[in-house]
Design a protein around this motif. Structure first.
Motif, short mmCIF file in Angstrom:
data_model
loop_
_atom_site.label_atom_id
_atom_site.label_comp_id
_atom_site.label_asym_id
_atom_site.label_seq_id
_atom_site.Cartn_x
_atom_site.Cartn_y
_atom_site.Cartn_z
N ALA A 75 0.86 -1.04 0.01
CA ALA A 75 0.00 -0.01 -0.06
C ALA A 75 0.78 1.33 0.09
O ALA A 75 0.68 2.15 -0.84
CB ALA A 75 -0.92 0.06 1.22
N ARG A 91 1.93 1.93 -3.60
CA ARG A 91 1.02 2.45 -4.26
C ARG A 91 0.92 3.89 -4.12
O ARG A 91 0.71 4.81 -4.96
CB ARG A 91 -0.44 1.82 -4.28
CG ARG A 91 -0.51 0.36 -4.86
CD ARG A 91 -1.78 0.02 -5.05
NE ARG A 91 -2.45 -0.19 -3.70
CZ ARG A 91 -2.44 -1.26 -2.65
NH1 ARG A 91 -1.88 -2.36 -3.16
NH2 ARG A 91 -3.02 -1.51 -1.65
N LYS A 92 1.25 4.42 -2.78
CA LYS A 92 1.00 5.70 -2.54
C LYS A 92 2.44 6.37 -2.75
O LYS A 92 2.46 7.63 -2.46
CB LYS A 92 0.77 5.79 -1.12
CG LYS A 92 -0.85 5.57 -0.84
CD LYS A 92 -1.72 6.71 -1.19
CE LYS A 92 -3.19 5.88 -1.46
NZ LYS A 92 -4.15 7.03 -1.74
N ASP A 127 -5.80 0.61 5.26
CA ASP A 127 -6.63 1.49 4.38
C ASP A 127 -6.88 3.05 4.86
O ASP A 127 -6.80 3.82 4.16
CB ASP A 127 -7.95 0.65 4.24
CG ASP A 127 -7.33 -0.61 3.29
OD1 ASP A 127 -6.51 -0.70 2.97
OD2 ASP A 127 -8.36 -1.40 3.25
N GLU A 168 -7.07 4.98 1.33
CA GLU A 168 -7.69 4.34 0.44
C GLU A 168 -9.16 3.62 0.86
O GLU A 168 -9.25 3.87 2.23
CB GLU A 168 -6.78 2.91 -0.04
CG GLU A 168 -5.58 3.30 -0.55
CD GLU A 168 -5.12 2.07 -1.22
OE1 GLU A 168 -5.18 1.04 -0.78
OE2 GLU A 168 -4.19 2.23 -2.33
N SER A 220 -11.89 1.76 2.44
CA SER A 220 -11.75 0.67 3.46
C SER A 220 -11.82 -0.86 2.68
O SER A 220 -12.81 -0.76 1.90
CB SER A 220 -12.51 0.69 4.68
OG SER A 220 -12.45 -0.37 5.56
N ARG A 256 -15.39 -2.75 0.01
CA ARG A 256 -15.16 -3.42 -1.28
C ARG A 256 -15.73 -4.73 -1.37
O ARG A 256 -16.20 -5.34 -0.36
CB ARG A 256 -13.61 -3.58 -1.36
CG ARG A 256 -12.80 -2.40 -1.76
CD ARG A 256 -11.45 -2.91 -1.97
NE ARG A 256 -10.19 -2.09 -1.18
CZ ARG A 256 -9.37 -2.49 -0.52
NH1 ARG A 256 -8.84 -3.85 -0.65
NH2 ARG A 256 -8.64 -1.74 0.01
#
Lengths: 192, 192, 192
Positions: A22, A25-26, A134, A139, A141, A145
């Motif tokens: 994560a 990705r950030k 998250d 992102e 949570s 999803r």
């Protein structure tokens, strides 16, 4: 090292890896990798222990912090390689989820003796690390999803608790809960 | 009042001020000011104490809650004046970060004796208040901004812990950790 | 069942319902309903107990988890009917807020004896469940909405604490705090 300790460490490492991904990705820096890896790896168990009123598991054993740091470094310096193995990682994450659902429920049962509380503890231990990840990474949570993530954790915790209530030995209740959670989460990954 | 208590109070007050300023940016009412000031001021230390399994520091000493309330009121009724001193405030915040990184690490070391855990505690104490503030105010987490915030906290905690491990006296380890964190965070503010 | 227990259960049930309704707005599955209902229903009291250093209230009494689950199921299978009664629910939520503000302050006063800490505890107990719900559901925090939510909780906790300090009996301090919080929150709903 007993097998249960090895599995526990493996679960922490796998969740730490999802936290580090994560961070990747950030496009965070190396400290962000370590931070998100640690929060994801030990977050769920920390909440479990606080709520159960027992010492937080990683305070008395520095291995957990070191594992999270190591995993974050590996992902940081090899993210391109790990990124291409995202599918493998989702499956490892499913294994971590299944392990923690059962171990959270087992700790809850051992300390409170209440099946309802044990199931909540299995769910918390398995899911809260990912929820924190998250939230902190900004992102959506995992809760929101369309994935049967929490469901898999609850079912695993329920199966373990049911086995324990009818006095089945640990050699059966642990794998039964683990396989139930893994089957559901794995099914969602394969066919979802 | 011993110097260490004064510094501790100052750290809480400075963080509370950043929480109140976040409330100001979001145009909250006076209660929102007090709430965000309190969460930011004592949030990091609360997590530290919960995880270490010791009594939460502001429960036994009402001064902390009163300081946060007072700071929130001052910012609320004088925000235009404080706003124009935002640069000063960033520097005060850097001082608070440096203080809390060292004091969190010191408390972790005193209670657990583990360097790895102490460094995590320094980081948590210094950063969690700000993370909670950003989560509650709906702003991007300080984690995701390109600022060496967490890094400064970790370095400060590491320097303190290293000094403590080689048995340097508190008069040296505290300022050493403090100055290391301040130098990094201050450098980022000045040249970042 | 003593009246205080009944009121406590009612407060948890009402907050759980607001959590389940948030899950409904986000179109979550049944597990999401249960999860958000439980977090909202027991979240505030959990933080209160952790910070006060006493056993978490729902660990020793499985009724709380069962109530949250039941409420989530009722909302899940009858959401269209409940949705049309949203106004009723806002009022029930106001009642829950008022109940928890007083009970949080009373627990804080009984354990710490500090008025400042008790007021914070009343506010935390009443508000943190809703804050967690909004964070997890990805909605703007109740803190940021122009509603006198936190204010009502603080006033209720202040009135209770003031009554307790001048040694009024529980039969007066509890209803006084409750009515103060309800009047403010209810006024905001009616005229806001």
């Amino acid at each position: 090292m007993p097998i249960i300790t090895f599995i526990d460490y493996a679960g922490v490492a796998v969740f730490a890896a999802t936290g580090a991904l994560a961070a990747s990705r950030k496009q965070l820096d190396i400290v962000g990798f370590v931070f998100l890896a640690a929060v994801t790896g030990v977050g769920g168990g920390t909440f479990r222990d606080l709520i159960l009123g027992v010492p937080v598991f990683w305070i008395g054993n520095r291995d957990y912090v070191l594992i999270c740091t190591l995993v974050a470094l590996v992902v940081f310096f090899g993210a391109h390689r790990v990124e291409s193995r995202y599918k493998l990682l989702l499956w490892l994450d499913a294994i971590g989820l299944a392990v923690f659902a059962v171990m959270g429920a087992a700790k809850g049962m051992a300390i409170t003796g209440s099946p309802a509380v044990s199931i909540v503890m299995g769910m918390l231990t398995a899911c809260f690390g990912g929820i924190l990840r998250d939230l902190l990474a900004g992102e959506p949570s995992v809760l929101l999803r369309p994935e049967v993530y929490v469901t898999a954790a609850i079912v695993g915790a329920c199966v373990y608790t049911a086995c324990d209530l009818i006095l089945l030995p640990a050699q059966i209740s642990y794998p039964a809960g683990f396989l139930a959670a893994l089957a559901i989460r794995g099914g969602a990954l394969k066919f979802g």
